[in-house]
Design a protein around this motif. Structure first.
Motif, short mmCIF file in Angstrom:
data_model
loop_
_atom_site.label_atom_id
_atom_site.label_comp_id
_atom_site.label_asym_id
_atom_site.label_seq_id
_atom_site.Cartn_x
_atom_site.Cartn_y
_atom_site.Cartn_z
N GLY A 62 -13.31 -16.17 -41.39
CA GLY A 62 -13.08 -15.78 -42.78
C GLY A 62 -11.67 -16.11 -43.25
O GLY A 62 -11.45 -16.55 -44.38
N ALA A 63 -10.70 -15.90 -42.35
CA ALA A 63 -9.31 -16.21 -42.70
C ALA A 63 -9.12 -17.72 -42.90
O ALA A 63 -8.45 -18.15 -43.84
CB ALA A 63 -8.37 -15.70 -41.61
N VAL A 64 -9.73 -18.52 -42.03
CA VAL A 64 -9.61 -19.97 -42.16
C VAL A 64 -10.27 -20.44 -43.45
O VAL A 64 -9.70 -21.23 -44.22
CB VAL A 64 -10.22 -20.68 -40.93
CG1 VAL A 64 -10.33 -22.18 -41.16
CG2 VAL A 64 -9.38 -20.39 -39.69
N ALA A 65 -11.50 -19.96 -43.70
CA ALA A 65 -12.20 -20.36 -44.92
C ALA A 65 -11.42 -19.91 -46.16
O ALA A 65 -11.27 -20.67 -47.12
CB ALA A 65 -13.61 -19.75 -44.94
N GLY A 66 -10.91 -18.69 -46.13
CA GLY A 66 -10.11 -18.20 -47.27
C GLY A 66 -8.84 -19.00 -47.47
O GLY A 66 -8.43 -19.27 -48.61
N ILE A 68 -8.33 -22.17 -46.67
CA ILE A 68 -8.67 -23.49 -47.21
C ILE A 68 -8.99 -23.39 -48.70
O ILE A 68 -8.46 -24.14 -49.52
CB ILE A 68 -9.85 -24.10 -46.44
CG1 ILE A 68 -9.41 -24.46 -45.02
CG2 ILE A 68 -10.40 -25.34 -47.15
CD1 ILE A 68 -10.55 -24.83 -44.09
N ILE A 69 -9.86 -22.44 -49.03
CA ILE A 69 -10.24 -22.28 -50.44
C ILE A 69 -9.04 -21.88 -51.29
O ILE A 69 -8.80 -22.44 -52.36
CB ILE A 69 -11.37 -21.24 -50.56
CG1 ILE A 69 -12.63 -21.76 -49.87
CG2 ILE A 69 -11.66 -20.90 -52.02
CD1 ILE A 69 -13.69 -20.70 -49.64
N GLY A 70 -8.27 -20.89 -50.80
CA GLY A 70 -7.10 -20.44 -51.56
C GLY A 70 -6.06 -21.53 -51.72
O GLY A 70 -5.43 -21.67 -52.78
N GLY A 71 -5.85 -22.31 -50.66
CA GLY A 71 -4.88 -23.41 -50.75
C GLY A 71 -5.30 -24.47 -51.75
O GLY A 71 -4.48 -24.94 -52.55
N LEU A 72 -6.57 -24.84 -51.73
CA LEU A 72 -7.05 -25.84 -52.69
C LEU A 72 -7.00 -25.32 -54.13
O LEU A 72 -6.58 -26.04 -55.04
CB LEU A 72 -8.48 -26.27 -52.33
CG LEU A 72 -8.62 -27.08 -51.04
CD1 LEU A 72 -10.08 -27.28 -50.69
CD2 LEU A 72 -7.90 -28.40 -51.16
N VAL A 100 0.87 -20.08 -51.35
CA VAL A 100 0.55 -18.73 -51.81
C VAL A 100 -0.97 -18.54 -51.86
O VAL A 100 -1.50 -17.51 -51.42
CB VAL A 100 1.18 -18.45 -53.20
CG1 VAL A 100 0.66 -17.16 -53.81
CG2 VAL A 100 2.69 -18.41 -53.08
N GLY A 101 -1.70 -19.52 -52.35
CA GLY A 101 -3.16 -19.44 -52.38
C GLY A 101 -3.76 -19.38 -50.99
O GLY A 101 -4.71 -18.62 -50.74
N ALA A 102 -3.20 -20.13 -50.06
CA ALA A 102 -3.71 -20.13 -48.68
C ALA A 102 -3.48 -18.78 -48.01
O ALA A 102 -4.37 -18.24 -47.35
CB ALA A 102 -3.05 -21.24 -47.88
N VAL A 103 -2.30 -18.20 -48.18
CA VAL A 103 -2.01 -16.89 -47.58
C VAL A 103 -2.90 -15.82 -48.20
O VAL A 103 -3.51 -15.01 -47.50
CB VAL A 103 -0.52 -16.54 -47.73
CG1 VAL A 103 -0.25 -15.11 -47.32
CG2 VAL A 103 0.32 -17.49 -46.90
N GLY A 104 -2.99 -15.81 -49.52
CA GLY A 104 -3.85 -14.83 -50.19
C GLY A 104 -5.31 -14.99 -49.81
O GLY A 104 -6.02 -14.02 -49.55
N GLY A 109 -10.20 -13.41 -47.09
CA GLY A 109 -11.29 -13.90 -46.26
C GLY A 109 -11.44 -13.10 -44.97
O GLY A 109 -12.55 -12.78 -44.55
N ALA A 110 -10.33 -12.74 -44.33
CA ALA A 110 -10.40 -11.95 -43.10
C ALA A 110 -10.94 -10.56 -43.38
O ALA A 110 -11.75 -10.03 -42.62
CB ALA A 110 -9.01 -11.87 -42.47
N ALA A 111 -10.51 -9.94 -44.48
CA ALA A 111 -10.99 -8.60 -44.83
C ALA A 111 -12.48 -8.63 -45.17
O ALA A 111 -13.23 -7.74 -44.79
CB ALA A 111 -10.19 -8.04 -46.00
#
Length: 160
Positions: A62-66, A68-72, A100-104, A109-111
């Motif tokens: 979930g963290a990885v997917a989040g 990637i999506i947040g970064g893009l 910032v998008g990737a970290v958020g 995603g992890a939560a």
């Protein structure tokens, strides 16, 4: 530009299924001393099979997917547009917004992927006094044990 936005919109649907896994286990109980009754639709529980279905989230996926999506999305939203000398617009992403998008996205995603759910199903195998057998399925709580005397009524299977 439309193709890129479409790709960004479809990316979550491709990545999110990798964040949850489902497992199923089954146990069967039996009564070797099950007796046959002599009156129609009276019976005895011969076996009970428990099926447990678990869904477990994967916080790392979930963290990885989040991320990637947040970064893009961060790069797409936080970028800027500049024009060349012929008047054509060129859009470029902003690295700070992407980070910032990737970290958020990683935190969200992890939560979202950290939960777990469990369902229990019980199959109750009944042998009736006329020799017939039927199976009844219950969800949540186990209503009968192997060896219990049961009666089939219009309301369903009851003790007795």
């Amino acid at each position: 530009m439309r193709t890129r936005q479409l790709a960004l919109a479809l990316l979550p649907t491709l990545l999110l299924p990798a964040c949850v896994s489902t497992t199923t286990t089954t146990r069967t109980w039996g009564d070797p001393y099950a007796q046959r009754e002599e009156w129609v639709r009276y019976g005895r529980v011969e076996q009970v099979r428990e099926t447990v279905q678990r869904q477990q989230g994967d916080p790392a996926a979930g963290a990885v997917a989040g991320a990637i999506i947040g970064g893009l999305l961060g790069a797409a939203v936080g970028g800027h547009t500049h024009y060349d000398r012929w008047g054509y617009a060129h859009r470029s992403g902003d690295a700070g917004s992407a980070v910032v998008g990737a970290v958020g996205g990683a935190v969200v995603g992890a939560a979202a992927s950290s939960g777990a759910a469990e369902d229990r199903f019980y199959e109750v195998f009944v042998r009736f006094e006329d020799g017939g057998t039927e199976t009844y399925t219950y969800r949540g709580a186990l209503p009968f044990q192997p060896g219990d005397a049961v009666t089939l009524t219009p309301r369903g299977l009851v003790r007795g």
